[in-house]
Design an enzyme around this catalytic site. Structure first.
Site, PDB file in Angstrom:
ATOM      1  N   GLU A 151       0.807  -1.227   0.000  1.00 21.51           N
ATOM      2  CA  GLU A 151       0.000   0.000   0.000  1.00 21.51           C
ATOM      3  C   GLU A 151       0.840   1.279   0.000  1.00 21.51           C
ATOM      4  OE1 GLU A 151      -2.998  -0.216   3.086  1.00 21.51           O
ATOM      5  OE2 GLU A 151      -4.318  -1.268   1.725  1.00 21.51           O
ATOM      6  N   GLU A 309      -6.849  -7.789  -0.799  1.00 24.34           N
ATOM      7  CA  GLU A 309      -7.296  -7.810   0.601  1.00 24.34           C
ATOM      8  C   GLU A 309      -8.756  -7.390   0.710  1.00 24.34           C
ATOM      9  OE1 GLU A 309      -5.023  -5.301   3.219  1.00 24.34           O
ATOM     10  OE2 GLU A 309      -3.119  -5.840   2.305  1.00 24.34           O
TER      11      GLU A 309
END
Ligand code: GLA
Ligand code: ZN
Length: 657
Positions: A151, A309
């Site tokens: 991320e 995710e």
């Protein structure tokens, strides 16, 4: 695409951190993974501290064991490079790795995603680690993807970044004169005499407005955003190239975050083999908004993507971390597949014992066994996906409507001081997306340089910045019969955020056939009303363009205020096509009235002929058309007639009314 000879079904699994657990537990994990039909684990996301305990020592002993163990157990691996959080010794020894925040404060060691992207130390050691991992594990044929860092995001305002910014600017603009010109620095006496006069737009330079969001010098702030996105992208590319040296055939990805503002994902996606992203809606996120974000992630490469995710149930970092209701995770997963995913992965497989994620949902709860609601739901979905085999893999979504999403516009629009602080880019885009979503009309989220000719309708809400080449591209599209829908706050500035002189909407003026003379901003409690040709009215607000028709036909006119009678929406024939210009923010029904006309004119069709409360999306492979049919309402829904007599892939039976 994750189109590899190693993948024959929808991969199912997620983040797994065995290094955070005693080895006795690993065996139990494997038993539970089998029960849940889990076949992929994302490993090694935050292990840098363990893998490199000091500057010269690397220790792969535990990772070796883990890699062997998961392989023996038939699991595939999404292999992370661990560079999302640097080790404490590195921060102690090389402070250049520590970021400086927007407030000018140098950070200490802590948290994660914490490295300065222009730190020579970070670049050197992150690349070294990635290379070592690739060299050591290259022969593991169960690695299905590289997961670089984690991320990516954030900003840094350190001296290294400042120097790198000047170099970046020098390369982009060549001379200081040019820089002064494009940034319009004669405003507020900002003229730069030396490259070193250019400083980063943080709180110390006060280039930010009182609200901390909008800026004084959009040119500087915008270029800083571009530079920061590029700097971080460089870090990604360096690691990617390092692993490619050893494993040229393993696809490389990094997990993106949907409409995250910080990085220009269209630019990033060009450097990625497959897009992956993390989907964390809150309890009140609209399903249409999740669908739009999936479509955006698919649109980045115009290819199927990985869901890297999602939580099986609860979150920990949202305001209210409500449970996913029974069936909700399953429905969310099918929606993900419907919009183009080829994998379903969770964060995480086993719930943490400490740290801020101990309340984050996981496949294996703290109780540690399979006797939980969440585990049963995960296992049920796992069994279903297993039965699908490779049917849906690589199948494509189809769309006749292209909706433009552009990070430069996102940044520039929200940096701009005035006319309203309530003008939010993603919200504006979503209002248009939602119309098509409710009608089950497929939408592609497209960049500004897309091939528009693929679409019957191109929607460009708040196309505030029209970059070089776009005017021509859009004009060609409309001239050749396309339908363009654009709105207020469009065609205002060029790529450096300087206004197109000669009247709004600048480069769109001719094809829209309107001239916008003024833009009124309405506070939330203020509304105007617009009247349509059929006599019906609709509330409108936020911004109201005061516009004059220059060949266009009015579709609605304001009812109130001193501009009552002026057009609030229009349509203009241009070449063989039409441009719709929507001059204000209509409430939903009013907007639908205008968009209905465009849809009819373009002969754009819904996925199914019936109107329904269901979400219906199709993906198409060489041999099969798949319909994903989802009920996100609280009521039971009837299966539309047109979807009967088809094979239900979940039950194996034929569908009935
Ligand atoms: C992100 C991160 C994960 C984890 C989850 C929690 O997506 O990538 O490491 O922290 O959030 O929701
Ligand atoms: Zn920095």
């Amino acid at each position: 695409m994750i189109e590899s000879s190693k993948v024959h079904k929808i991969l199912y699994g997620g983040d797994y951190n065995p290094e955070q657990w005693p080895e006795e537990i690993w065996k139990e994990d494997m038993r539970l993974f089998k029960l849940a039909h889990i076949d992929v684990v994302t490993l090694n996301v935050f292990s840098w501290a363990a893998l490199q305990p000091d500057e010269i020592t690397y220790d792969f002993s535990k990772l070796d064991k883990i890699m062997e163990y998961v392989k023996e157990n038939g699991l595939k691996v999404c292999f992370a490079t661990s560079t999302g959080a640097h080790p404490a010794w590195m921060a102690r020894k090389y402070p250049d790795i520590l970021r400086v925040g927007h407030n000018g404060m140098k950070r200490k060691f802590g948290a994660r995603h914490n490295s300065c992207p222009n730190s020579p130390t970070y670049r050197k050691y992150s690349v070294a680690l990635a290379a070592k991992l690739a060299e050591r594990y290259k022969d593991y044929d169960n690695i299905v993807a590289w997961h670089i860092s984690n991320e990516y995001g954030g900003e840094c305002y350190c001296e290294n970044c400042e120097k790198a910014f000047r170099v970046w600017l020098h390369k982009k603009y060549g001379t200081l004169d040019e820089l002064n010109r494009v940034w319009n620095t004669s405003f507020w006496g900002h003229t730069f005499y030396d490259w070193d006069d250019v400083v980063l737009p943080d709180m110390r330079s006060e280039e930010f407005n009182w609200d901390g969001i909008r800026t004084n010098f959009q040119g500087i702030s915008l270029d800083y955003r571009r530079f920061n996105s590029d700097s971080i992208l460089d870090c990604y590319k360096l690691e990617r190239d390092a692993v490619k040296e050893y494993t040229p055939d393993i696809p490389v990805t990094t997990n993106l975050m949907g409409t995250f503002k910080g990085l220009d994902y269209f630019k990033w996606a060009k450097e990625m083999d497959v897009v992956s992203w993390d989907n964390y809606p809150s309890y009140d996120t609209l399903w249409s908004s999740i669908a739009m974000t999936h479509d955006l992630m698919r649109g980045l490469k115009d290819e199927p993507f990985m869901l890297m995710e999602q939580t099986p149930s609860q979150q920990n970092w949202q305001k209210y971390n409500s449970l996913k209701r029974p069936g909700q995770m399953r429905a969310q997963s099918y929606q993900t597949l419907a919009h183009g995913a080829d994998t379903i992965q969770f964060f995480q497989l086993r719930r943490s014992v400490g740290g801020c994620e101990k309340f984050h949902g996981a496949v294996i709860a703290h109780v540690g066994n399979e006797n939980t609601r969440v585990f049963r739901e995960v296992a049920q979905l796992g069994a279903e996906l297993e039965r699908f085999g490779d049917y849906t893999l690589g199948s494509r979504n189809e769309a006749e409507v292209g909706l433009i999403f552009d990070w430069d516009n996102y940044w520039a629009l929200e940096y701009t001081s005035g006319p309203s602080e309530d003008l939010k880019y993603v919200d504006q885009i979503h209002q248009y997306y939602q119309y098509f979503y409710k009608k089950n009309i497929g939408v592609d989220m497209i960049p500004v340089d897309a091939d528009f000719s693929k679409y019957k309708i191109v929607v460009a809400p708040v196309l505030y910045m029209v970059k070089d080449g776009m005017k021509e591209a859009l004009e060609n599209f409309v001239k050749n019969g396309g339908i363009l829908i654009t709105t207020f706050m469009s065609g205002i500035v060029g790529q450096s955020d300087n206004v197109y002189l000669g009247g709004y909407p600048g480069p769109l003026r001719e094809m829209a056939g309107v001239w916008v003379e003024e833009i009124d901003a309405l506070a939330p409690e203020q509304k105007n009303k617009a009247k349509f040709a059929d006599g019906s009215t609709a509330a409108c607000g936020l911004l109201c363009d005061l516009m004059h028709l220059e060949g266009a036909k009015a579709l609605a006119s304001y009812e109130e205020d001193f501009y009552a009678g002026m057009p609030a929406a229009s349509k203009n024939t241009y070449g063989k096509g039409t441009t719709y210009y929507i001059a204000t923010q209509f409430e939903e029904e009013g907007l639908a009235k205008i968009l209905d006309q465009a849809v009819q004119e373009a002969r754009v069709s819904s996925v199914i002929p019936e109107e329904t409360g269901l979400e219906v999306v199709t993906r198409v492979s060489d041999t099969t058309r798949f319909y994903f049919v989802m009920n996100f309402t609280d009521e039971e829904q009837i299966l539309p007639e047109s979807l009967t007599g088809k094979k239900d892939m979940i039950s194996g039976k034929m569908t009935e009314h």
